[in-house]
Design a protein around this motif. Structure first.
Motif, PDB file in Angstrom:
ATOM      1  N   THR A 135      12.704  -4.265   7.778  1.00  0.00           N
ATOM      2  CA  THR A 135      12.304  -3.824   6.533  1.00  0.00           C
ATOM      3  C   THR A 135      11.896  -2.256   6.523  1.00  0.00           C
ATOM      4  O   THR A 135      12.225  -1.367   6.022  1.00  0.00           O
ATOM      5  CB  THR A 135      11.340  -4.447   5.665  1.00  0.00           C
ATOM      6  OG1 THR A 135      11.950  -5.820   5.228  1.00  0.00           O
ATOM      7  CG2 THR A 135      10.808  -3.788   4.441  1.00  0.00           C
ATOM      8  N   PHE A 136      11.025  -2.101   7.835  1.00  0.00           N
ATOM      9  CA  PHE A 136      10.561  -0.838   8.333  1.00  0.00           C
ATOM     10  C   PHE A 136      11.621   0.115   8.625  1.00  0.00           C
ATOM     11  O   PHE A 136      11.803   1.201   8.334  1.00  0.00           O
ATOM     12  CB  PHE A 136       9.416  -0.966   9.289  1.00  0.00           C
ATOM     13  CG  PHE A 136       8.951   0.484   9.628  1.00  0.00           C
ATOM     14  CD1 PHE A 136       7.742   1.166   8.991  1.00  0.00           C
ATOM     15  CD2 PHE A 136       9.427   1.056  10.810  1.00  0.00           C
ATOM     16  CE1 PHE A 136       7.370   2.168   9.665  1.00  0.00           C
ATOM     17  CE2 PHE A 136       9.010   2.198  11.416  1.00  0.00           C
ATOM     18  CZ  PHE A 136       8.105   2.935  10.479  1.00  0.00           C
ATOM     19  N   ASP A 164      13.706   1.317   5.623  1.00  0.00           N
ATOM     20  CA  ASP A 164      13.356   2.287   4.894  1.00  0.00           C
ATOM     21  C   ASP A 164      13.004   3.612   5.523  1.00  0.00           C
ATOM     22  O   ASP A 164      13.202   4.615   4.846  1.00  0.00           O
ATOM     23  CB  ASP A 164      11.520   1.901   4.833  1.00  0.00           C
ATOM     24  CG  ASP A 164      11.573   0.768   3.772  1.00  0.00           C
ATOM     25  OD1 ASP A 164      12.587   0.261   3.012  1.00  0.00           O
ATOM     26  OD2 ASP A 164      10.444   0.079   3.697  1.00  0.00           O
ATOM     27  N   TYR A 171       1.809  -2.216   5.242  1.00  0.00           N
ATOM     28  CA  TYR A 171       3.155  -1.630   5.303  1.00  0.00           C
ATOM     29  C   TYR A 171       3.898  -2.049   4.127  1.00  0.00           C
ATOM     30  O   TYR A 171       4.268  -1.443   3.236  1.00  0.00           O
ATOM     31  CB  TYR A 171       3.988  -1.492   6.343  1.00  0.00           C
ATOM     32  CG  TYR A 171       5.219  -0.622   5.955  1.00  0.00           C
ATOM     33  CD1 TYR A 171       5.480   0.831   6.320  1.00  0.00           C
ATOM     34  CD2 TYR A 171       6.241  -1.307   5.824  1.00  0.00           C
ATOM     35  CE1 TYR A 171       6.552   1.146   5.759  1.00  0.00           C
ATOM     36  CE2 TYR A 171       7.568  -0.663   5.395  1.00  0.00           C
ATOM     37  CZ  TYR A 171       7.505   0.819   5.401  1.00  0.00           C
ATOM     38  OH  TYR A 171       8.699   1.424   5.124  1.00  0.00           O
ATOM     39  N   LEU A 172       4.045  -3.363   3.875  1.00  0.00           N
ATOM     40  CA  LEU A 172       4.898  -4.029   2.922  1.00  0.00           C
ATOM     41  C   LEU A 172       4.539  -3.643   1.638  1.00  0.00           C
ATOM     42  O   LEU A 172       5.331  -3.480   0.562  1.00  0.00           O
ATOM     43  CB  LEU A 172       5.163  -5.536   3.265  1.00  0.00           C
ATOM     44  CG  LEU A 172       5.962  -5.805   4.665  1.00  0.00           C
ATOM     45  CD1 LEU A 172       5.766  -7.351   4.911  1.00  0.00           C
ATOM     46  CD2 LEU A 172       7.675  -5.113   4.846  1.00  0.00           C
ATOM     47  N   HIS A 191       3.063  -1.130   0.297  1.00  0.00           N
ATOM     48  CA  HIS A 191       2.823  -0.032  -0.123  1.00  0.00           C
ATOM     49  C   HIS A 191       4.239   0.707   0.157  1.00  0.00           C
ATOM     50  O   HIS A 191       4.259   1.927   0.179  1.00  0.00           O
ATOM     51  CB  HIS A 191       1.713   0.710   0.855  1.00  0.00           C
ATOM     52  CG  HIS A 191       0.383   0.160   0.501  1.00  0.00           C
ATOM     53  ND1 HIS A 191      -0.117  -0.725   1.324  1.00  0.00           N
ATOM     54  CD2 HIS A 191      -0.806   0.374  -0.356  1.00  0.00           C
ATOM     55  CE1 HIS A 191      -1.384  -1.114   0.902  1.00  0.00           C
ATOM     56  NE2 HIS A 191      -1.725  -0.313  -0.128  1.00  0.00           N
ATOM     57  N   ARG A 192       5.366  -0.085  -0.052  1.00  0.00           N
ATOM     58  CA  ARG A 192       6.614   0.375   0.040  1.00  0.00           C
ATOM     59  C   ARG A 192       6.861   1.315  -1.441  1.00  0.00           C
ATOM     60  O   ARG A 192       8.120   1.863  -1.408  1.00  0.00           O
ATOM     61  CB  ARG A 192       7.428  -0.479   0.317  1.00  0.00           C
ATOM     62  CG  ARG A 192       7.266  -1.081   1.741  1.00  0.00           C
ATOM     63  CD  ARG A 192       8.275  -2.532   1.790  1.00  0.00           C
ATOM     64  NE  ARG A 192       9.580  -1.903   1.865  1.00  0.00           N
ATOM     65  CZ  ARG A 192      10.586  -2.500   1.165  1.00  0.00           C
ATOM     66  NH1 ARG A 192      10.241  -3.650   0.457  1.00  0.00           N
ATOM     67  NH2 ARG A 192      11.924  -2.124   1.347  1.00  0.00           N
ATOM     68  N   ASP A 193       6.032   1.334  -2.206  1.00  0.00           N
ATOM     69  CA  ASP A 193       6.278   2.164  -3.642  1.00  0.00           C
ATOM     70  C   ASP A 193       6.093   3.397  -3.371  1.00  0.00           C
ATOM     71  O   ASP A 193       6.506   4.170  -4.398  1.00  0.00           O
ATOM     72  CB  ASP A 193       5.568   1.395  -4.832  1.00  0.00           C
ATOM     73  CG  ASP A 193       4.086   1.222  -4.593  1.00  0.00           C
ATOM     74  OD1 ASP A 193       3.593   1.416  -3.254  1.00  0.00           O
ATOM     75  OD2 ASP A 193       3.319   1.310  -5.586  1.00  0.00           O
ATOM     76  N   PHE A 220       5.913   6.125  -0.193  1.00  0.00           N
ATOM     77  CA  PHE A 220       6.037   6.718   1.185  1.00  0.00           C
ATOM     78  C   PHE A 220       5.041   7.636   1.718  1.00  0.00           C
ATOM     79  O   PHE A 220       4.701   7.721   2.907  1.00  0.00           O
ATOM     80  CB  PHE A 220       7.563   6.817   1.698  1.00  0.00           C
ATOM     81  CG  PHE A 220       8.378   5.557   1.501  1.00  0.00           C
ATOM     82  CD1 PHE A 220       8.204   4.301   2.102  1.00  0.00           C
ATOM     83  CD2 PHE A 220       9.812   5.741   0.728  1.00  0.00           C
ATOM     84  CE1 PHE A 220       9.016   3.294   2.093  1.00  0.00           C
ATOM     85  CE2 PHE A 220      10.532   4.777   0.829  1.00  0.00           C
ATOM     86  CZ  PHE A 220      10.143   3.456   1.342  1.00  0.00           C
ATOM     87  N   ASN A 252       1.971   5.580   2.370  1.00  0.00           N
ATOM     88  CA  ASN A 252       1.934   4.502   2.809  1.00  0.00           C
ATOM     89  C   ASN A 252       1.048   4.727   3.963  1.00  0.00           C
ATOM     90  O   ASN A 252       1.171   5.620   4.533  1.00  0.00           O
ATOM     91  CB  ASN A 252       3.374   4.068   3.291  1.00  0.00           C
ATOM     92  CG  ASN A 252       3.370   2.779   4.060  1.00  0.00           C
ATOM     93  OD1 ASN A 252       3.008   2.614   5.137  1.00  0.00           O
ATOM     94  ND2 ASN A 252       3.926   1.757   3.322  1.00  0.00           N
ATOM     95  N   TRP A 310      12.618   3.603  -3.345  1.00  0.00           N
ATOM     96  CA  TRP A 310      12.137   2.525  -2.713  1.00  0.00           C
ATOM     97  C   TRP A 310      12.987   1.310  -2.926  1.00  0.00           C
ATOM     98  O   TRP A 310      13.539   1.150  -3.996  1.00  0.00           O
ATOM     99  CB  TRP A 310      10.730   2.149  -3.435  1.00  0.00           C
ATOM    100  CG  TRP A 310      10.024   1.078  -3.020  1.00  0.00           C
ATOM    101  CD1 TRP A 310       9.880   0.663  -1.724  1.00  0.00           C
ATOM    102  CD2 TRP A 310       9.594  -0.049  -3.883  1.00  0.00           C
ATOM    103  NE1 TRP A 310       9.354  -0.799  -1.956  1.00  0.00           N
ATOM    104  CE2 TRP A 310       9.041  -1.091  -3.257  1.00  0.00           C
ATOM    105  CE3 TRP A 310       9.313  -0.180  -5.395  1.00  0.00           C
ATOM    106  CZ2 TRP A 310       8.501  -2.245  -3.613  1.00  0.00           C
ATOM    107  CZ3 TRP A 310       9.020  -1.415  -5.743  1.00  0.00           C
ATOM    108  CH2 TRP A 310       8.289  -2.432  -4.972  1.00  0.00           C
ATOM    109  N   ARG A 311      13.468   0.726  -1.934  1.00  0.00           N
ATOM    110  CA  ARG A 311      14.115  -0.525  -2.106  1.00  0.00           C
ATOM    111  C   ARG A 311      13.529  -1.659  -2.533  1.00  0.00           C
ATOM    112  O   ARG A 311      12.147  -2.045  -2.076  1.00  0.00           O
ATOM    113  CB  ARG A 311      14.900  -0.795  -0.719  1.00  0.00           C
ATOM    114  CG  ARG A 311      15.557   0.177  -0.297  1.00  0.00           C
ATOM    115  CD  ARG A 311      15.828  -0.054   1.207  1.00  0.00           C
ATOM    116  NE  ARG A 311      16.553   1.156   1.716  1.00  0.00           N
ATOM    117  CZ  ARG A 311      17.751   1.285   2.518  1.00  0.00           C
ATOM    118  NH1 ARG A 311      18.419   0.056   2.854  1.00  0.00           N
ATOM    119  NH2 ARG A 311      18.169   2.159   2.744  1.00  0.00           N
TER     120      ARG A 311
END
Length: 341
Positions: free
Chosen positions: A54-55, A58, A232-233, A235-237, A239, A242, A263-264
């Motif tokens: 995921t990281f 992103d 991390y996960l 606060h993906r809204d 970057f 984050n 953001w995905r």
């Protein structure tokens, strides 16, 4: 004075939370240049089934990806798997290019085997030579038993191992654990390379032992950025704010990892339809999970909390931790509140 000058003339203090040579950089440091003028990654990291894909997905637009290692497909630019394998027969510094090339992004290697291979530390030092202490190690931690089960589910889903059987494999692990006196010995070296290889799915979750192995091998606490995966996960809204990306920018430059893409919305990658994978074995799986928790990780986790608490005033970055050094209870609360996923 505790401060010294790096090659760029900036000052840094080895007792603060930034790695030697990387403090107060005004020019972004996106890679490390070896003696032959070729690019090496400045960030090494990744732990399997802890959110590393995921990281990677992103930050990929801001990364200088490696060329695929010989004989592999393009997707392996995330994981060259050089340091974690003893038989690598290609030049690691051939994957990124020359330092004089245009700089497309941060050079980053997220090979998950780097974290768990005991001898990877020696290979890193041989490859980076006098610049090995400029490397940043980035590790996101997931609750150990959840990570183990997820790893087994993923192996079964991907059919990487046709004979995947979680309860049976846990029994094999406990036989090894007993024979090697694993519970009474704290170092990674208590477990042979063969035992680590044969029990890699479980052994990956020995976070304390792996992190300590880096320090015992001569790397510094101040080279490490450690975080509970949800820091991390969740606060993906955004970057820009984050916490993990902010911690990296503090080390290598504020203009790095500035991501313009949307953001995905996926919660995780590599998830797979794992729910019914064991069917009638569900009771055995639950029993194996409980045994791992009670007989192994109840002790291993306490060692981890204490170890991390001791590294705070040595410069290790615990992303999102606001407590004091050596406060084991505060570190435990910080980590356990963000690693259940």
């Amino acid at each position: 004075s505790n401060s010294n000058s790096n090659s760029n003339g900036s000052k840094n203090n080895e007792n603060n939370s930034v790695a030697p040579g990387l403090a107060n950089t005004t020019t972004p440091k996106r890679f490390i240049c070896n003696d032959e003028g070729r690019v090496l990654p400045i960030i090494l990291g990744g732990i399997r089934k802890s959110g590393s894909t995921t990281f990677w997905n992103d930050v990929k637009p801001a990364v200088w990806p490696a060329s695929p290692r010989p004989g592999t497909k393009a997707g392996f630019s995330k994981e060259p798997q050089f340091f974690g394998h003893g038989d690598s027969d290609y030049r690691y510094d051939s994957l990124w290019g020359k330092c004089s090339d245009p700089q497309p992004g941060v050079a980053l290697d997220f090979s998950t085997s780097t974290f768990i291979a005991r001898l990877a530390t020696d290979k890193i030092k041989r490859e980076y030579k006098q610049k090995s202490k400029e490397v940043i190690f980035l590790f996101g931690l997931r609750e150990p038993v959840n990570r183990i089960v997820s790893n087994y589910y993923f192996n079964a889903y991907r059919q990487e191992h046709s004979d995947v059987n979680f309860p049976e494999d846990i029994e094999k692990f406990f036989r090894m654990w007993s024979e090697s006196l694993g519970s009474s010995c704290e170092q990674l070296s208590c477990l042979s390379n063969q035992n680590l290889d044969q029990n890699a799915v479980v052994a990956t979750s020995f976070y304390y032992r792996h992190l300590r192995n880096f320090l015992d091998s001569g790397f510094l606490a101040s080279q490490m950025v450690v975080f509970p995966g949800l820091v991390y996960l969740k606060h993906r809204d955004n970057f820009d704010t984050n916490p993990v990306l902010q911690a990296l920018r503090a080390r290598i430059g504020q203009s790095t990892f500035r991501l313009n893409h949307t953001w995905r919305n996926e919660k995780v990658y590599n998830k797979g339809p794992a729910k019914e994978i064991y069917g009638d074995n569900a009771t055995l799986v639950d029993a194996a999970r409980s045994r791992l928790q009670n007989e192994v990780f109840a002790v291993e986790n306490k060692r981890l909390f204490k170890f991390l608490a001791e590294q705070v005033d040595k410069g290790m970055t615990l992303v999102g931790y606001t407590g004091k050094a050596n406060d084991v209870e505060a570190v435990e609360k910080w980590l356990t509140s963000g690693w259940q996923y």
